[in-house]
Design an enzyme around this catalytic site. Structure first.
Site, mmCIF file in Angstrom:
data_model
loop_
_atom_site.group_PDB
_atom_site.id
_atom_site.type_symbol
_atom_site.label_atom_id
_atom_site.label_comp_id
_atom_site.label_asym_id
_atom_site.label_seq_id
_atom_site.Cartn_x
_atom_site.Cartn_y
_atom_site.Cartn_z
ATOM 1 N N SER A 191 3.380 -35.784 -15.042
ATOM 2 C CA SER A 191 4.427 -35.763 -15.734
ATOM 3 C C SER A 191 3.976 -35.998 -17.178
ATOM 4 C CB SER A 191 4.412 -37.435 -15.253
ATOM 5 O OG SER A 191 4.979 -37.761 -16.914
ATOM 6 N N LYS A 214 -0.366 -39.524 -14.703
ATOM 7 C CA LYS A 214 0.996 -39.521 -13.593
ATOM 8 C C LYS A 214 0.052 -38.504 -12.876
ATOM 9 C CE LYS A 214 4.150 -41.173 -12.533
ATOM 10 N NZ LYS A 214 4.556 -42.269 -12.036
ATOM 11 N N ASN A 245 2.242 -36.797 -9.258
ATOM 12 C CA ASN A 245 2.442 -36.896 -8.413
ATOM 13 C C ASN A 245 2.567 -36.118 -7.010
ATOM 14 O OD1 ASN A 245 3.783 -39.151 -10.210
ATOM 15 N ND2 ASN A 245 4.565 -37.496 -11.510
ATOM 16 N N LYS A 266 24.159 -15.955 9.478
ATOM 17 C CA LYS A 266 22.398 -15.550 8.993
ATOM 18 C C LYS A 266 21.719 -16.511 7.906
ATOM 19 C CE LYS A 266 24.231 -11.229 10.129
ATOM 20 N NZ LYS A 266 25.563 -11.990 10.713
ATOM 21 N N HIS A 282 8.549 -52.675 10.673
ATOM 22 C CA HIS A 282 8.947 -52.837 9.831
ATOM 23 C C HIS A 282 8.469 -52.534 8.033
ATOM 24 C CE1 HIS A 282 11.657 -55.008 12.538
ATOM 25 N NE2 HIS A 282 10.339 -55.179 13.537
ATOM 26 N N GLU A 287 7.325 -35.058 -1.731
ATOM 27 C CA GLU A 287 8.514 -35.423 -1.634
ATOM 28 C C GLU A 287 9.456 -34.280 -1.251
ATOM 29 O OE1 GLU A 287 8.288 -38.870 -5.545
ATOM 30 O OE2 GLU A 287 7.796 -36.277 -5.865
HETATM 31 N N1 ARG Z 1 28.560 -7.918 9.249
HETATM 32 C C1 ARG Z 1 28.301 -8.277 10.601
HETATM 33 C C2 ARG Z 1 27.828 -9.473 11.083
HETATM 34 O O1 ARG Z 1 27.580 -10.284 10.866
HETATM 35 C C3 ARG Z 1 28.455 -7.193 12.105
HETATM 36 C C4 ARG Z 1 29.407 -7.532 13.312
HETATM 37 C C5 ARG Z 1 31.081 -6.978 12.149
HETATM 38 N N2 ARG Z 1 31.498 -6.877 13.791
HETATM 39 C C6 ARG Z 1 32.807 -6.450 12.975
HETATM 40 N N3 ARG Z 1 33.648 -6.603 14.471
HETATM 41 N N4 ARG Z 1 33.350 -6.725 11.842
HETATM 42 O O2 ARG Z 1 28.327 -10.274 11.954
#
Ligand code: ARG
Length: 479
Positions: free
Chosen positions: A285, A291, A293, A333, A164, A298
């Protein structure tokens, strides 16, 4: 927009399309400006696919040679930043294939035999992620080693252990650091386990149902160093659970880093003054000249939110997708890339901030955290950290623990009233609480005595810690 660009796009699909895509839609659907990061994985996948197509007789040896020659030029162009990435060609896959065909003609057009971008992209991400995970594995080991090294130097440094955030019992500073080693070790194991499921081959699943060509998928998997072949084509092209698992494991790493950050921040505040980190990890700062920091810890604490956010993004992305591939998956991605980048940078910085940087000549590490052992010990003395030890002492003299607990509460109250520690009360005073208390009580009442007595497996006694350090060193040197 030039008519030339329009043509490129129209050609990417087929004669079926009567009008070109609008500029806005083009930008909305394109992924090339982020998925070009997969280029080297894409080329590796294509080379393995082409090698197999030739081996089973689907393309000729000449076509294979052309593809290899073309792709190696593409690879160089990309590495030299001399590749002309085109939005009109939507993604990394179509960009590379178009350039290959431009370079080698018909052989380039044969590369996509028995393949779809659906199994291609799933393969690329897995390959890319697998290699990044290997880097992360090494960085997790480095951070553990840095913590072990600092622990080794501070086995008998006494830190107030908190529950705690109130002083609870004295613990070794090394023991505290080794707690993080355990966390990062589990993180490493988790990553290694996730890797097994990442490193499976989707290629050969084609668009969704497999292909009519007699592909040798095992051969491709072997060429790419993958552990196996995805066994269901619909699943292979559509699920991104491996990316989710990875991001979940990455979130846990960040959560552990964030906990450590929080401690460093507290320990560095003037009211604690337990540790210092090198100036290069702090900032000043613009208004308060005094300071320094702890910006790095952080920020790491803050970036944890970012990675956990990516996890939320990915699991929400997957939810509700019918089989098989859907364009939603293109959104996997950026969160994945950012998770990897954030994690790698954070781990690198922390390994150096904690353990220091090795001198190029001597190899000796310098610039890690510095520890103020006096401040830690003084803080441990403030909170009656050995009260449990007095209770345990009385239990060993025959008292039931609950009674001992009550007696000690009275003793603490008396010590508080006098503004002294339990160990500073004279024996005669202690004996007023229980006549069984003798001179030998001052052993367990001392911080070092208390700490050394906790000699159970996994406890804070220095003898235990030495064993643990040995175990970690053996494990990490085998890494
Ligand atoms: N750029 C697409 C992705 O990242 C690749 C696959 C696309 N496939 C399709 N049937 N449109 O998923």
């Amino acid at each position: 927009m030039s008519s030339n660009q329009l043509d490129t796009k129209a050609q990417a699909w087929s004669a079926l399309f009567n009008e070109p895509m609008s500029e806005l839609v083009k930008r909305y659907t394109a992924s090339v400006f982020f998925d070009k990061r997969l280029a080297q994985a894409d080329i590796a996948g294509s080379l393995a696919h082409a090698d197999m197509l030739a081996a089973v007789g689907i393309i000729s040896a000449t076509d294979l040679a052309d593809i290899q020659r073309g792709l190696s030029q593409v690879r160089e162009e990309i590495a030299a930043d001399a590749f002309n990435w085109q939005l009109d060609l939507e993604d990394v896959h179509l960009n590379i294939e178009a350039r290959l065909t431009q370079l080698v003609g018909d052989a380039g057009k044969r590369l996509h035999t028995g393949r779809s971008r659906n199994d291609q992209v799933a393969t690329d991400i897995r390959l890319w992620l697998r290699d990044e995970m290997d880097v992360i594995d090494g960085l997790l080991a480095e951070l553990q080693l840095a913590l072990v090294e600092v622990a080794e130097q501070h086995v008998s440094v006494i830190l107030p252990g908190f529950t705690h955030l109130q002083v609870a019992q004295p613990v070794s500073f090394a023991h505290h650091l080794l707690a993080y080693v355990e966390m990062f070790h589990r993180d490493q194991q988790r990553m290694q386990d996730v890797r097994k499921r990442v490193n499976q081959l989707p290629l050969g699943s084609a668009a969704l149902a497999g292909t009519t060509y007699p592909l040798d998928r095992e051969r491709v998997a072997k060429t790419l160093g993958m552990d196996g072949v995805c066994q269901n084509s619909l699943d292979a092209v559509s699920d991104r659970d491996f990316a989710i698992e990875f991001t979940a494991a990455a979130s846990l790493v960040m959560i552990h880093v964030s906990r450590l950050s929080e401690e460093l921040i507290i320990w560095m505040s003037q009211n604690f003054g337990f540790v210092k980190i090198s100036d290069r990890f702090t900032t000043g700062s613009s208004i308060m000249p005094q300071k320094k920091n702890p910006d790095v810890p952080e920020l790491a604490r803050g970036k944890t939110g970012r990675v956990v956010g990516h996890l939320m993004g990915l699991i929400t992305l997957m939810k509700g997708q019918p089989l098989a591939y859907n364009k939603d998956n293109q959104e996997d991605k950026e969160p994945l890339f950012d998770t990897v980048d954030t994690l790698k940078d954070t781990l690198r910085i922390f390994a150096e901030m904690v353990g220091g940087q090795a001198d190029a000549v001597s190899g000796k590490k310098e610039g890690g955290i510095t520890v103020n052992a006096q401040a830690m010990e003084a803080a441990a003395k403030k909170g009656y950290a050995t009260a449990t030890d007095l209770a345990d002492y009385l239990v060993k003299k025959g008292l039931p623990f609950r009674d001992a607990h009550e007696i000690v509460a009275h003793a603490v109250k008396a010590a508080q009233a006098q503004g002294v520690d339990l160990s500073e009360l004279p024996l005669a005073t202690l004996q007023t609480f229980d006549a069984r208390i003798e001179e030998d009580v001052y052993g367990p009442l001392s911080l070092l005595g208390s700490m050394s007595e906790r000699n159970t497996l996994g406890g804070t006694a220095p003898t235990q810690i030495v064993q643990q350090i040995k175990r970690h060193r053996v494990r990490l040197s085998a890494n």
